[in-house]
Design a protein around this motif. Structure first.
Motif, mmCIF file in Angstrom:
data_model
loop_
_atom_site.group_PDB
_atom_site.id
_atom_site.type_symbol
_atom_site.label_atom_id
_atom_site.label_comp_id
_atom_site.label_asym_id
_atom_site.label_seq_id
_atom_site.Cartn_x
_atom_site.Cartn_y
_atom_site.Cartn_z
ATOM 1 N N PHE A 298 8.200 9.682 4.756
ATOM 2 C CA PHE A 298 8.369 8.388 5.429
ATOM 3 C C PHE A 298 7.352 8.182 6.552
ATOM 4 C CE2 PHE A 298 11.296 11.396 7.424
ATOM 5 C CZ PHE A 298 10.993 11.262 8.766
ATOM 6 N N SER A 299 6.433 9.129 6.729
ATOM 7 C CA SER A 299 5.418 8.968 7.784
ATOM 8 C C SER A 299 4.429 7.870 7.403
ATOM 9 C CB SER A 299 4.687 10.291 8.022
ATOM 10 O OG SER A 299 4.167 10.788 6.817
ATOM 11 N N ARG A 300 3.904 7.207 8.404
ATOM 12 C CA ARG A 300 3.129 5.991 8.196
ATOM 13 C C ARG A 300 1.883 6.210 7.331
ATOM 14 N NH1 ARG A 300 0.401 2.681 13.091
ATOM 15 N NH2 ARG A 300 -0.792 4.613 13.146
ATOM 16 N N ASP A 301 1.056 7.193 7.676
ATOM 17 C CA ASP A 301 -0.187 7.387 6.933
ATOM 18 C C ASP A 301 0.061 7.798 5.488
ATOM 19 O OD1 ASP A 301 -1.417 6.750 9.245
ATOM 20 O OD2 ASP A 301 -2.769 8.474 9.290
ATOM 21 N N ALA A 302 1.167 8.477 5.248
ATOM 22 C CA ALA A 302 1.494 8.842 3.869
ATOM 23 C C ALA A 302 1.739 7.597 3.033
ATOM 24 C CB ALA A 302 2.717 9.748 3.850
ATOM 25 N N LEU A 303 2.465 6.610 3.616
ATOM 26 C CA LEU A 303 2.798 5.390 2.877
ATOM 27 C C LEU A 303 1.591 4.470 2.755
ATOM 28 C CD1 LEU A 303 6.274 4.618 4.498
ATOM 29 C CD2 LEU A 303 5.700 6.208 2.669
ATOM 30 N N ILE A 304 0.676 4.541 3.731
ATOM 31 C CA ILE A 304 -0.505 3.689 3.700
ATOM 32 C C ILE A 304 -1.583 4.250 2.779
ATOM 33 C CG2 ILE A 304 -2.436 2.840 5.090
ATOM 34 C CD1 ILE A 304 -0.611 2.838 7.503
ATOM 35 N N HIS A 305 -1.796 5.544 2.883
ATOM 36 C CA HIS A 305 -3.036 6.121 2.379
ATOM 37 C C HIS A 305 -2.785 7.302 1.450
ATOM 38 C CE1 HIS A 305 -7.080 8.204 3.652
ATOM 39 N NE2 HIS A 305 -6.992 7.991 2.371
ATOM 40 N N HIS A 306 -2.235 8.386 1.988
ATOM 41 C CA HIS A 306 -2.285 9.677 1.305
ATOM 42 C C HIS A 306 -1.363 9.755 0.083
ATOM 43 C CE1 HIS A 306 -4.751 10.725 4.633
ATOM 44 N NE2 HIS A 306 -3.764 10.625 5.503
ATOM 45 N N LEU A 307 -0.391 8.887 -0.025
ATOM 46 C CA LEU A 307 0.419 8.836 -1.244
ATOM 47 C C LEU A 307 0.183 7.545 -2.020
ATOM 48 C CD1 LEU A 307 3.845 10.359 -0.091
ATOM 49 C CD2 LEU A 307 2.131 11.388 -1.578
ATOM 50 N N GLN A 308 -0.078 6.445 -1.297
ATOM 51 C CA GLN A 308 -0.270 5.171 -1.993
ATOM 52 C C GLN A 308 -1.497 5.211 -2.911
ATOM 53 O OE1 GLN A 308 -0.103 0.420 -1.103
ATOM 54 N NE2 GLN A 308 -1.051 1.689 0.467
ATOM 55 N N LEU A 309 -2.613 5.744 -2.419
ATOM 56 C CA LEU A 309 -3.822 5.791 -3.245
ATOM 57 C C LEU A 309 -3.650 6.690 -4.466
ATOM 58 C CD1 LEU A 309 -6.706 5.788 -0.619
ATOM 59 C CD2 LEU A 309 -6.014 3.953 -2.154
ATOM 60 N N PRO A 310 -3.155 7.934 -4.323
ATOM 61 C CA PRO A 310 -2.922 8.748 -5.525
ATOM 62 C C PRO A 310 -1.990 8.065 -6.523
ATOM 63 C CG PRO A 310 -2.845 10.141 -3.588
ATOM 64 C CD PRO A 310 -2.931 8.721 -3.092
ATOM 65 N N LYS A 311 -0.975 7.354 -6.020
ATOM 66 C CA LYS A 311 -0.062 6.642 -6.918
ATOM 67 C C LYS A 311 -0.804 5.547 -7.696
ATOM 68 C CE LYS A 311 4.073 3.700 -6.804
ATOM 69 N NZ LYS A 311 5.055 3.045 -5.917
ATOM 70 N N LEU A 312 -1.653 4.785 -6.991
ATOM 71 C CA LEU A 312 -2.422 3.726 -7.666
ATOM 72 C C LEU A 312 -3.390 4.321 -8.675
ATOM 73 C CD1 LEU A 312 -3.153 1.398 -4.601
ATOM 74 C CD2 LEU A 312 -1.582 0.955 -6.493
ATOM 75 N N TYR A 313 -4.021 5.442 -8.327
ATOM 76 C CA TYR A 313 -4.952 6.089 -9.265
ATOM 77 C C TYR A 313 -4.220 6.563 -10.518
ATOM 78 C CZ TYR A 313 -8.344 6.194 -5.414
ATOM 79 O OH TYR A 313 -9.206 5.855 -4.402
ATOM 80 N N LEU A 314 -3.034 7.117 -10.329
ATOM 81 C CA LEU A 314 -2.260 7.580 -11.496
ATOM 82 C C LEU A 314 -1.872 6.394 -12.379
ATOM 83 C CD1 LEU A 314 0.061 10.317 -9.945
ATOM 84 C CD2 LEU A 314 -1.723 10.662 -11.655
ATOM 85 N N GLN A 315 -1.452 5.289 -11.744
ATOM 86 C CA GLN A 315 -1.073 4.110 -12.525
ATOM 87 C C GLN A 315 -2.268 3.542 -13.285
ATOM 88 O OE1 GLN A 315 0.606 1.592 -9.488
ATOM 89 N NE2 GLN A 315 2.660 2.456 -9.701
#
Length: 565
Positions: free
Chosen positions: A35-52
């Motif tokens: 739930f940390s901010r940078d994880a939701l903005i960057h470090h998890l959102q981008l890998p999720k978009l790349y996987l999709q």
């Protein structure tokens, strides 16, 4: 004062027990949904978009997609296995790796007990604990920069080119993790020739060899970091995008900084701060700090840190990191050349890194974290000197022999109190024991999460959401979405500010972009409207009244459906 063998063994066992307890605590604290901010903005959102998407692709509206992403690629592996919690443990791994490096270095220079104490001290420092239980990348940079400098120390002893190349590769991996690694490369490339010359018996004629070593180190680092640099050069013409974009692309508009993107979308007060130059000017304008508060900033940062508060450096250190390194230089003239040189280098690196970071205009403890391992090494040297002083003066006063154990207790208690507070803030047992489901846990931690979950469950697959004032936190939003942000100017806020805009223009632009819904943080939208021109306010009010239907809201977050007619 000489400690009996049984006491030394007992102390070592105690340190091992505390270290085991610390590892268990970190493992428990990390076992919650991110739930940390940078994880939701960057470090998890981008890998999720790349996987999709099925691979890495350019995402111009998310400026973070141009940042180095060595660790983000590892997080993509965790997401592909269906676990975002696993990404936290990947980040912890780099903290543990750094602790191991400190243990091995201090064991060689002092003893196994000091090595273990150094590893325990480092891993329990508040900012390290905070990073260990979040999906950030800072511990990756810490690990690679620590490995690079300690490998250079080894190279000075062995003179093996392999150690020099490994140091360069580690430095390059740090750059590929976070742009702050460039600062590490700059400082180490500057220091390396000096170290080389200082360790030679014959100083004459060593300058060419020193320069050659620095060039080799630098090339190894840049070659290792080249995939990220080449990718950005192909996409934007700037290998360091968005940094120095005015230099590489003089005709382009200035690219937003990381701080601008994160803060300006969410807080207009911070927008003012990012326009000011320098830490002093920023803090004087924002926090009305007086001259003494400003001059004492380098000291205050060790004592006043608080999580999630930029005024108090958005993180927490340990005051002993300020005091103990000073003690490490007691009697340094009597020491051998290598330890003496290492201490001076650790102090110089920490000082230069701090000054460079200080000059960026944003003083946050997280940005200074690469110097923490080196301050820990110096602190342990300081503890060793404190013990020698205690032994020297123990005969004059029995109380003196309490100084060393009391100091160790206090520095560890400072860290322990923070870890205890984290159990209250993170509340891991509510999730681990099943008292709260994943959704219930995240509802408590992320204010916009319920609105996103409603959108995920109720909107059609063809829906596209425009997010306003959400700070680019899109990891938990499964529907196609786009952020009205610095990286994407041609959207609603920009249209509202154009003099020729009217209701028909807004509808046409939204339809052209395929946008069917909006998610807005209402309080910041109201704040934005207060500073807008009367015509812009009137246009928004007309659009809101006639073409937006609120379908779900939670706290300040509202999901609207756009009605086209």
């Amino acid at each position: 004062m000489h400690y009996p063998v049984s006491q030394k063994r007992g102390f070592l066992i105690l340190i091992r027990i505390l270290f085991g307890g610390l590892l268990v605590s970190l493992a428990v604290l990390a076992c919650t949904p991110p739930f940390s901010r940078d994880a939701l903005i960057h470090h998890l959102q981008l890998p999720k978009l790349y996987l999709q998407h099925g691979g890495i692709y350019e995402i111009p509206e998310l400026v973070f997609s141009y940042y180095p992403m060595n660790l983000d690629l590892l997080y993509m592996g965790a997401l592909s296995l269906g676990s975002d919690i696993l990404a936290k443990y990947i980040h912890i791994f780099f903290g543990l790796g750094t602790a191991l490096l400190l243990y091995l270095h201090l064991k060689k220079r002092l003893s196994a007990t000091y090595g273990l104490l150094g590893a325990l001290f480092f891993l329990s420092i508040p900012i390290i604990v905070k990073l260990s239980i979040t999906v950030y990348v800072d511990l990756g940079l810490v690990f690679f920069s620590t490995a690079a400098l300690l490998l250079l120390f080894r190279w000075l002893e062995t003179k093996q080119p392999r150690d020099l190349l490994l140091a360069g590769i580690c430095c390059g991996l740090g750059i590929g993790t976070k742009y702050n690694g460039l600062l590490v490369l700059f400082i180490l490339t500057f220091i390396l020739p000096i170290l080389f010359i200082r360790t030679q018996e014959q100083k004459q004629g060593t300058a060419p060899a020193a320069v050659k070593a620095a060039v080799l180190f630098c090339l190894a680092a840049l070659l290792t970091a080249s995939p990220c640099l080449i990718r950005n050069a192909v996409w934007t013409g700037n290998p360091l995008y968005p940094l120095y974009n005015g230099f590489f692309n003089p005709t382009a508009s200035p690219a937003p900084t990381e701080h601008q993107v994160k803060e300006n979308e969410e807080n207009n007060a911070e927008q003012v701060s990012s326009g000011a130059r320098g830490v002093f000017a920023t803090r004087y304008v924002l926090y009305q700090e007086n001259i003494w508060q400003l001059l004492l900033l380098p000291v205050r940062i060790f004592f006043e840190g608080q999580d999630n508060d930029p005024r108090y450096f958005d993180g927490r250190l340990n005051p002993f990191l300020f005091f103990l390194p000073l003690l490490s230089f007691l009697g340094i003239r009597q020491e051998k050349k290598q330890p003496r040189l290492e201490k001076a280098t650790l102090a110089a690196f920490s000082l230069f890194y701090f000054l460079f970071a200080f000059n960026t205009g944003v003083l946050r403890i997280r940005y200074l974290v690469p110097i923490v391992p080196f301050l820990v090494i110096l602190s342990i040297y300081g503890l060793n000197n404190l013990k020698k002083l205690s032994e020297k003066y123990a005969k004059k006063s029995g109380l003196v022999q309490l100084v060393w154990p009391l100091t160790v207790c206090l520095l560890l208690l400072w860290n322990a109190s923070y870890i205890g507070k984290q159990f209250k803030d993170v509340d891991p047992f509510s999730y681990i024991t099943g008292r709260l489901t994943r959704d219930e846990y995240l509802n408590r931690k992320i204010p916009e999460y319920p609105v996103m979950q409603y959108a995920n469950k109720n909107l059609s697959d063809s829906a596209k959401i425009l997010c306003l004032f959400l700070g680019s936190r899109g990891y938990y939003l499964d529907k196609k979405h786009i952020f009205d942000s610095y990286g994407n100017h041609d959207l609603l806020l920009s249209w509202l500010q154009q003099p020729e805009s009217d209701i028909e223009t807004l509808q046409e632009n939204l339809q052209h972009q395929g946008i069917t819904h909006l998610i807005i943080r209402a309080d910041l939208m109201v704040q934005w409207l207060k500073s807008a021109e009367p015509g812009q306010q009137k246009l928004w009010n007309q659009f809101n009244s006639n073409h937006l239907i609120a379908v779900y809201s939670h706290l300040n977050y509202i999901l609207y459906q756009v009605r086209f007619r």
